[in-house]
Write a protein that holds these residues in place. Structure first.
Motif, mmCIF file in Angstrom:
data_model
loop_
_atom_site.group_PDB
_atom_site.id
_atom_site.type_symbol
_atom_site.label_atom_id
_atom_site.label_comp_id
_atom_site.label_asym_id
_atom_site.label_seq_id
_atom_site.Cartn_x
_atom_site.Cartn_y
_atom_site.Cartn_z
ATOM 1 N N GLY A 1 31.501 26.546 33.266
ATOM 2 C CA GLY A 1 31.644 27.994 33.168
ATOM 3 C C GLY A 1 32.694 28.500 34.139
ATOM 4 O O GLY A 1 32.695 28.127 35.319
ATOM 5 N N ARG A 2 33.585 29.336 33.637
ATOM 6 C CA ARG A 2 34.660 29.892 34.467
ATOM 7 C C ARG A 2 34.603 31.416 34.420
ATOM 8 O O ARG A 2 34.589 32.012 33.334
ATOM 9 C CB ARG A 2 36.035 29.429 33.953
ATOM 10 N N ASP A 3 34.591 32.057 35.582
ATOM 11 C CA ASP A 3 34.657 33.510 35.645
ATOM 12 C C ASP A 3 36.092 33.959 35.383
ATOM 13 O O ASP A 3 37.034 33.443 36.003
ATOM 14 C CB ASP A 3 34.203 34.018 37.013
ATOM 15 N N LEU A 4 36.255 34.909 34.469
ATOM 16 C CA LEU A 4 37.579 35.431 34.130
ATOM 17 C C LEU A 4 37.742 36.821 34.735
ATOM 18 O O LEU A 4 36.793 37.611 34.772
ATOM 19 C CB LEU A 4 37.754 35.507 32.617
ATOM 20 N N LEU A 5 38.935 37.141 35.193
ATOM 21 C CA LEU A 5 39.179 38.430 35.840
ATOM 22 C C LEU A 5 40.582 38.921 35.530
ATOM 23 O O LEU A 5 41.554 38.180 35.679
ATOM 24 C CB LEU A 5 39.009 38.318 37.365
ATOM 25 N N VAL B 1 48.098 43.913 39.849
ATOM 26 C CA VAL B 1 48.479 44.485 41.125
ATOM 27 C C VAL B 1 49.232 45.800 40.940
ATOM 28 O O VAL B 1 49.258 46.657 41.836
ATOM 29 C CB VAL B 1 49.318 43.471 41.937
ATOM 30 N N THR B 2 49.847 46.000 39.757
ATOM 31 C CA THR B 2 50.628 47.201 39.501
ATOM 32 C C THR B 2 49.787 48.335 38.914
ATOM 33 O O THR B 2 50.312 49.412 38.642
ATOM 34 C CB THR B 2 51.761 46.875 38.515
ATOM 35 N N ASP B 3 48.493 48.112 38.734
ATOM 36 C CA ASP B 3 47.624 49.113 38.103
ATOM 37 C C ASP B 3 46.892 49.923 39.163
ATOM 38 O O ASP B 3 46.748 49.509 40.323
ATOM 39 C CB ASP B 3 46.627 48.412 37.177
ATOM 40 N N SER B 4 46.376 51.063 38.754
ATOM 41 C CA SER B 4 45.632 51.946 39.656
ATOM 42 C C SER B 4 44.237 51.432 39.971
ATOM 43 O O SER B 4 43.548 51.971 40.838
ATOM 44 C CB SER B 4 45.505 53.332 39.014
ATOM 45 N N GLY B 5 43.806 50.423 39.256
ATOM 46 C CA GLY B 5 42.431 49.937 39.372
ATOM 47 C C GLY B 5 41.627 50.174 38.120
ATOM 48 O O GLY B 5 40.564 49.565 37.928
ATOM 49 N N LEU B 6 42.134 51.058 37.241
ATOM 50 C CA LEU B 6 41.435 51.361 35.996
ATOM 51 C C LEU B 6 41.257 50.111 35.153
ATOM 52 O O LEU B 6 40.201 49.891 34.548
ATOM 53 C CB LEU B 6 42.205 52.424 35.204
ATOM 54 N N LYS B 7 42.296 49.267 35.098
ATOM 55 C CA LYS B 7 42.274 48.126 34.184
ATOM 56 C C LYS B 7 41.618 46.880 34.780
ATOM 57 O O LYS B 7 41.537 45.856 34.102
ATOM 58 C CB LYS B 7 43.707 47.804 33.726
ATOM 59 N N LYS B 8 41.168 46.960 36.006
ATOM 60 C CA LYS B 8 40.465 45.818 36.579
ATOM 61 C C LYS B 8 39.181 45.582 35.799
ATOM 62 O O LYS B 8 38.383 46.498 35.590
ATOM 63 C CB LYS B 8 40.140 46.062 38.046
ATOM 64 N N SER B 9 38.985 44.349 35.364
ATOM 65 C CA SER B 9 37.822 44.033 34.546
ATOM 66 C C SER B 9 36.659 43.580 35.409
ATOM 67 O O SER B 9 36.812 43.251 36.591
ATOM 68 C CB SER B 9 38.169 42.922 33.542
ATOM 69 N N ALA B 10 35.481 43.562 34.796
ATOM 70 C CA ALA B 10 34.353 42.871 35.410
ATOM 71 C C ALA B 10 34.633 41.372 35.341
ATOM 72 O O ALA B 10 35.600 40.934 34.702
ATOM 73 C CB ALA B 10 33.070 43.220 34.681
ATOM 74 N N THR B 11 33.800 40.586 35.966
ATOM 75 C CA THR B 11 34.017 39.144 35.940
ATOM 76 C C THR B 11 32.700 38.390 35.833
ATOM 77 O O THR B 11 31.665 38.843 36.327
ATOM 78 C CB THR B 11 34.788 38.676 37.191
ATOM 79 N N GLY B 12 32.770 37.248 35.179
ATOM 80 C CA GLY B 12 31.600 36.393 35.031
ATOM 81 C C GLY B 12 30.681 36.822 33.899
ATOM 82 O O GLY B 12 31.011 37.683 33.092
ATOM 83 N N ARG B 13 29.520 36.206 33.852
ATOM 84 C CA ARG B 13 28.500 36.647 32.909
ATOM 85 C C ARG B 13 27.929 37.961 33.421
ATOM 86 O O ARG B 13 27.920 38.228 34.627
ATOM 87 C CB ARG B 13 27.425 35.570 32.752
ATOM 88 N N LEU B 14 27.492 38.798 32.492
ATOM 89 C CA LEU B 14 27.171 40.174 32.838
ATOM 90 C C LEU B 14 25.732 40.531 32.500
ATOM 91 O O LEU B 14 25.177 40.047 31.509
ATOM 92 C CB LEU B 14 28.110 41.133 32.100
ATOM 93 N N ALA B 15 25.158 41.376 33.320
ATOM 94 C CA ALA B 15 23.843 41.943 33.047
ATOM 95 C C ALA B 15 23.877 43.414 33.429
ATOM 96 O O ALA B 15 24.659 43.827 34.296
ATOM 97 C CB ALA B 15 22.762 41.218 33.836
ATOM 98 N N VAL B 16 23.050 44.200 32.766
ATOM 99 C CA VAL B 16 22.903 45.616 33.092
ATOM 100 C C VAL B 16 21.431 45.872 33.366
ATOM 101 O O VAL B 16 20.569 45.544 32.543
ATOM 102 C CB VAL B 16 23.410 46.520 31.957
#
Length: 496
Positions: free
Chosen positions: A424-428, A432-447
């Motif tokens: 399993g590999r966490d993807l992210l 660096v040129t973005d405001s932070g809006l486009k930063k994704s979550a990473t790994g398997r996810l739970a809510v």
């Protein structure tokens, strides 16, 4: 006479749903790292261009799963495999050229599978989801079909963002109108009808109007977008009660024809004769709204008050707030505004909260250029004059449901986890040129819910996922959970 040749009808391509994607995705299967066997992607609303909105209503996924993942692929799976693959190859060559170098064995394997080997895990539709918290995820259930997860990202994005965005905007309006009703008195159930959907003609075709219109109807009952009914019945069936309602109403063609044949006053009188009871709405600014309010309606007062129903006056041009509330510049009709002129002509009552409500035989609807900001301005100006907002129904169209995009709430599908060579590999994504809006979550996810708020867990453990509110709703071609429109309305909780 010259003969006209009618082109022969052609059979719809059975591989059509395989091309409901971006062309650049056609070769992605071979571009992932060797040994890739799983991809997990999620849908998240990453930001808001409307400062007052910090939660987005989840809506539209069940429709997508039936329309695309089930119905659209049925002809493909039912077709002869060799013929279907040959059709796919011919289309592929027409797009990329005969020497594209992309193998099609994965399409043959998919046909043999007989269903889309995917699993969707989702929060319940009708949930208000905080920004940057995933609404749902999609993952492959068969290692051979890892490529399929983001292959469907394009059509998934296209079909989810607008129903969800419209549902969110309607929810925002509902909050504005409910707050006014609470301050100013009046029946909460009346708010169900206080925002009316006129958007059909401005949408990008009937499917867009249907999905958007259904989002509106999660919070309100009034709508003239009749095509929405079929969409709701098809994709959210069940005991849904009254999905939408409307009233008999004129348009400018009716008024122009009537005035060409007789006077405007006679046209109003004839309309009232045709509808001796119930609500009837009449567009009233084909020529002179102020003459209608100060001349024609007073002349018809006896007939109007004798009806068992309401005559709704509909202005349709000008500045909405000034037309309804007046400019305040003087005591001219334009200075006083439509509500005050109706009060002068027909009176009404003062409710327990101290606000004036028009005689129930008359009312007002304004359906041009309404936005949440304009609706709030109108409500506040009426309140300052002592009038309840319930005297006015707002019609919404392009300024509400078309002046939006997928970027209104930054809605996007992004991959966060993959299995490569059994690991399993966490993807992210974190430009660096973005405001932070486009930063994704990473790994398997739970809510999960913490302190009454939905919260994202990144790099989730098996225990986190087991406790997650992202529950399986569709897997390997079949629904695991399916809800009626009424259930989703009830979860959102807006309809009184």
């Amino acid at each position: 006479m010259q003969s006209i040749t009618t082109p022969a009808l052609t059979t719809a391509a059975v591989t059509a749903p395989l091309f409901e994607t971006d062309a650049y995705k056609l070769g992605h299967r071979g571009l992932y790292p060797a040994g890739t066997t799983a991809i997990l992607s999620n849908w998240t609303n990453r930001g808001s261009r409307i400062p007052e909105i910090t939660k987005v209503v989840h809506f539209g996924l069940q429709a997508f799963l039936q329309r695309f993942c089930t119905e659209a692929f049925a002809p493909f799976f039912a077709a002869d495999r060799d013929e279907a693959v040959a059709e796919y190859e011919a289309t592929l060559a027409s797009i990329l050229g005969p020497d594209h170098g992309i193998k099609t064995d994965h399409i043959s394997a998919l046909h043999a599978k007989g269903f889309l080997p995917l699993i969707f895990r989702s929060l319940p539709e009708g949930t208000r989801v905080p920004l940057r918290v995933p609404t749902f995820t999609v993952e492959n259930t068969d290692p051979e079909f890892f490529w399929l997860v983001n292959y469907v990202e394009t059509v998934l994005s296209a079909e989810i963002w607008q129903p969800s965005t419209s549902a969110t905007l309607a929810d925002h309006y509902r909050g504005i109108l409910d707050a006014a009703c609470e301050r100013q008195g009046g029946a909460a159930a009346g708010v169900n009808w206080q925002l009316h959907d006129f958007s059909y003609r401005g949408m990008a075709g009937t499917p867009a109007a249907q999905g958007s219109g259904a989002g509106h109807l999660l919070s309100f009952t009034g709508s003239d977008s009749l095509a929405t009914l079929d969409w709701v019945r098809r994709y959210y069936p069940g005991d849904n009660g009254q999905v939408l309602g409307s009233v008999p109403a004129t348009e400018h063609s009716v008024m122009c024809a009537g005035i060409a044949d007789a006077s405007e006053e006679e046209t109003f009188r004839r309309i009232l004769d045709v509808h001796p009871a119930g609500i009837v709405s009449v567009v009233s600014d084909t020529f002179d709204l102020w003459q209608v309010l100060t001349g024609i309606l007073p002349a018809l007062k006896t007939q109007i008050l004798a009806r068992e129903g309401k005559l709704v006056i509909r202005p349709d041009s000008g500045d909405p707030a000034d037309i309804i509330c007046g400019t305040g510049a003087d005591q001219s009709p334009a200075g006083r505004g439509a509500v005050d002129l109706l009060w002068e002509g027909f009176g009404g009552t003062v409710n327990a909260a101290g606000f004036k409500e028009l005689d129930p035989h008359v009312g007002l609807i304004y359906g041009d250029s309404i936005t949440p900001e304009r609706a709030t301005d109108i409500i506040n100006r009426l309140e300052a004059q002592g009038y309840a907002a319930s005297n006015v129904v707002f019609g919404v169209g392009s300024y509400t449901y078309q002046y939006v995009t997928r970027d209104t709430f930054g809605s996007a599908v992004k991959a966060t986890w993959a299995r490569i060579d059994g690991v399993g590999r966490d993807l992210l994504k974190d430009p660096v040129t973005d405001s932070g809006l486009k930063k994704s979550a990473t790994g398997r996810l739970a809510v999960v819910e913490r302190d009454g708020e939905l919260t994202l867990i990144e790099r989730a453990t098996e225990a986190d996922e087991e406790a997650s509110l992202l529950r399986p709703i569709w897997k390997d071609g079949a629904f695991l959970v399916r809800e009626s429109f009424a259930q989703i309305r009830a979860r959102l909780g807006n309809l009184a």
